[in-house]
Write an enzyme that holds these catalytic residues in place. Structure first.
Site, PDB file in Angstrom:
ATOM      1  N   ASN A 128       0.853  -1.198   0.000  1.00 17.56           N
ATOM      2  CA  ASN A 128       0.000   0.000   0.000  1.00 17.56           C
ATOM      3  C   ASN A 128       0.885   1.244   0.000  1.00 17.56           C
ATOM      4  O   ASN A 128       1.944   1.253   0.606  1.00 17.56           O
ATOM      5  CB  ASN A 128      -0.854  -0.001   1.276  1.00 17.56           C
ATOM      6  CG  ASN A 128      -1.719   1.236   1.409  1.00 17.56           C
ATOM      7  OD1 ASN A 128      -2.443   1.614   0.467  1.00 17.56           O
ATOM      8  ND2 ASN A 128      -1.663   1.889   2.564  1.00 17.56           N
ATOM      9  N   HIS A 130       1.001   5.253   1.042  1.00 18.27           N
ATOM     10  CA  HIS A 130       0.306   6.163   1.968  1.00 18.27           C
ATOM     11  C   HIS A 130       1.039   7.508   2.001  1.00 18.27           C
ATOM     12  O   HIS A 130       2.269   7.538   2.080  1.00 18.27           O
ATOM     13  CB  HIS A 130       0.261   5.527   3.360  1.00 18.27           C
ATOM     14  CG  HIS A 130      -0.503   6.342   4.338  1.00 18.27           C
ATOM     15  ND1 HIS A 130      -1.885   6.391   4.354  1.00 18.27           N
ATOM     16  CD2 HIS A 130      -0.082   7.195   5.303  1.00 18.27           C
ATOM     17  CE1 HIS A 130      -2.279   7.225   5.292  1.00 18.27           C
ATOM     18  NE2 HIS A 130      -1.216   7.723   5.883  1.00 18.27           N
ATOM     19  N   SER A 157       5.033   6.722   2.173  1.00 17.82           N
ATOM     20  CA  SER A 157       5.561   5.416   2.570  1.00 17.82           C
ATOM     21  C   SER A 157       4.902   4.335   1.745  1.00 17.82           C
ATOM     22  O   SER A 157       3.713   4.426   1.421  1.00 17.82           O
ATOM     23  CB  SER A 157       5.195   5.116   4.038  1.00 17.82           C
ATOM     24  OG  SER A 157       5.536   6.173   4.897  1.00 17.82           O
ATOM     25  N   ASP A 166      -2.829   0.866   7.884  1.00 16.48           N
ATOM     26  CA  ASP A 166      -1.590   1.627   7.648  1.00 16.48           C
ATOM     27  C   ASP A 166      -0.435   1.172   8.541  1.00 16.48           C
ATOM     28  O   ASP A 166       0.352   1.977   9.051  1.00 16.48           O
ATOM     29  CB  ASP A 166      -1.833   3.148   7.795  1.00 16.48           C
ATOM     30  CG  ASP A 166      -2.754   3.669   6.696  1.00 16.48           C
ATOM     31  OD1 ASP A 166      -2.747   3.092   5.594  1.00 16.48           O
ATOM     32  OD2 ASP A 166      -3.505   4.628   6.949  1.00 16.48           O
TER      33      ASP A 166
HETATM   34  C1  GAR Z   1      -1.990   8.886  -3.029  1.00 18.27           C
HETATM   35  O1  GAR Z   1      -1.465  10.080  -2.514  1.00 18.27           O
HETATM   36  C2  GAR Z   1      -1.932   7.797  -1.984  1.00 18.27           C
HETATM   37  O2  GAR Z   1      -0.834   7.893  -1.143  1.00 18.27           O
HETATM   38  C3  GAR Z   1      -3.203   8.041  -1.227  1.00 18.27           C
HETATM   39  O3  GAR Z   1      -4.142   8.326  -2.232  1.00 18.27           O
HETATM   40  C4  GAR Z   1      -3.479   9.035  -3.274  1.00 18.27           C
HETATM   41  C5  GAR Z   1      -3.896   8.447  -4.605  1.00 18.27           C
HETATM   42  O4  GAR Z   1      -3.413   9.213  -5.669  1.00 18.27           O
HETATM   43  N1  GAR Z   1      -3.600   6.898  -0.460  1.00 18.27           N
HETATM   44  C6  GAR Z   1      -4.175   7.003   0.740  1.00 18.27           C
HETATM   45  O5  GAR Z   1      -4.442   8.058   1.253  1.00 18.27           O
HETATM   46  C7  GAR Z   1      -4.498   5.676   1.379  1.00 18.27           C
HETATM   47  N2  GAR Z   1      -4.920   5.883   2.740  1.00 18.27           N
HETATM   48  P1  GAR Z   1      -3.595   8.728  -7.165  1.00 18.27           P
HETATM   49  O6  GAR Z   1      -5.041   8.249  -7.293  1.00 18.27           O
HETATM   50  O7  GAR Z   1      -3.329   9.934  -7.990  1.00 18.27           O
HETATM   51  O8  GAR Z   1      -2.613   7.614  -7.400  1.00 18.27           O
END
Ligand code: GAR
Length: 218
Positions: A128, A130, A157, A166
């Site tokens: 994952n 984050h 991360s 997480d």
């Molecule tokens: C990313 O920043 C990822 O780290 C976050 O969602 C975004 C997706 O961006 N994930 C979380 O917050 C998970 N808890 P994207 O759709 O442009 O790849």
């Protein structure tokens, strides 16, 4: 935006490993899919030996879906509201992951918390990304909370997924400073740029571990 800013990535891995045959991955995404797009681009330009077998999204309006369609990547929309309960929703996702014969599941902006039954069914095979330096700022508002908290450094991360949200062993992290000129948008943009660097490298590391630890066992 200005793409040059100071950051630190650890561990200092900069090369993607080669996989032959290609590493078979499933992407779980709920949003825009910029991380997914980075993987599509690396795969299409033969810079990374991955075979994106399937995109699974829980959001029929998500940008990631358009990206899959545009690149002819198979996709499934699995919306929890169409299932009797969480167990049925997760069972369907598990069935698809198995059907598409994937080795590694990549949560790239996946906003659903999965049960321990799901996580334990693919132990050490789910990673994952984050947008914080875990274990700080878990949950869905990580960037906002880091800024509100007055943090001077934040980042992103990639970790193996454990039943607790997480958590799980870290594969890579990237850090950047938050100056007093920053806002949520500028930090989000910078974090995205760093995510696009560490997610492929982390997939490469996880894929290597998965391939080597199973060598000779079957
Ligand atoms: C990313 O920043 C990822 O780290 C976050 O969602 C975004 C997706 O961006 N994930 C979380 O917050 C998970 N808890 P994207 O759709 O442009 O790849």
């Amino acid at each position: 935006m200005n793409k040059s800013f100071n950051y630190l990535i650890s561990p200092e891995i900069s090369k993607l490993r080669h996989f032959s045959p290609k590493l078979r991955i499933a992407i779980l995404a709920s949003g825009d899919g910029s991380n997914f797009q980075e993987l599509i681009d690396l795969s299409n330009s033969n810079k990374f030996d991955i075979d994106i077998r399937i995109l699974i999204t829980n959001n029929s309006n998500a940008g990631c879906l358009l990206r899959a369609k545009k690149s002819n990547i198979p996709y499934k929309i699995i919306n929890n509201s169409n299932y009797k309960n969480k167990e049925d929703f997760e069972d369907e996702i598990m069935r698809i992951i198995i059907e598409y014969d994937t080795e590694l599941i990549v949560m790239a902006g996946w906003m659903k918390i999965m049960s321990s039954n799901f996580v334990n069914s693919f132990r050490n095979k789910i990673i994952n990304i984050h947008p914080s330096l875990l274990p700080s700022f878990k949950g869905n508002n990580a960037i906002k909370e880091a800024i509100a908290n007055g943090s001077k450094i934040t980042g992103c991360s990639v970790h193996f997924v454990e039943p607790e949200v997480d958590s799980g062993s870290l594969i890579m992290q990237a850090a950047l400073s938050i100056s007093n000129k920053e806002n949520i948008e500028s930090i989000t943009n910078k974090i995205h740029l760093l995510e696009h660097k560490i997610l492929p490298l982390s997939i490469s590391q996880a894929g290597y571990l998965i391939r080597t630890s199973f060598k000779g066992n079957d």
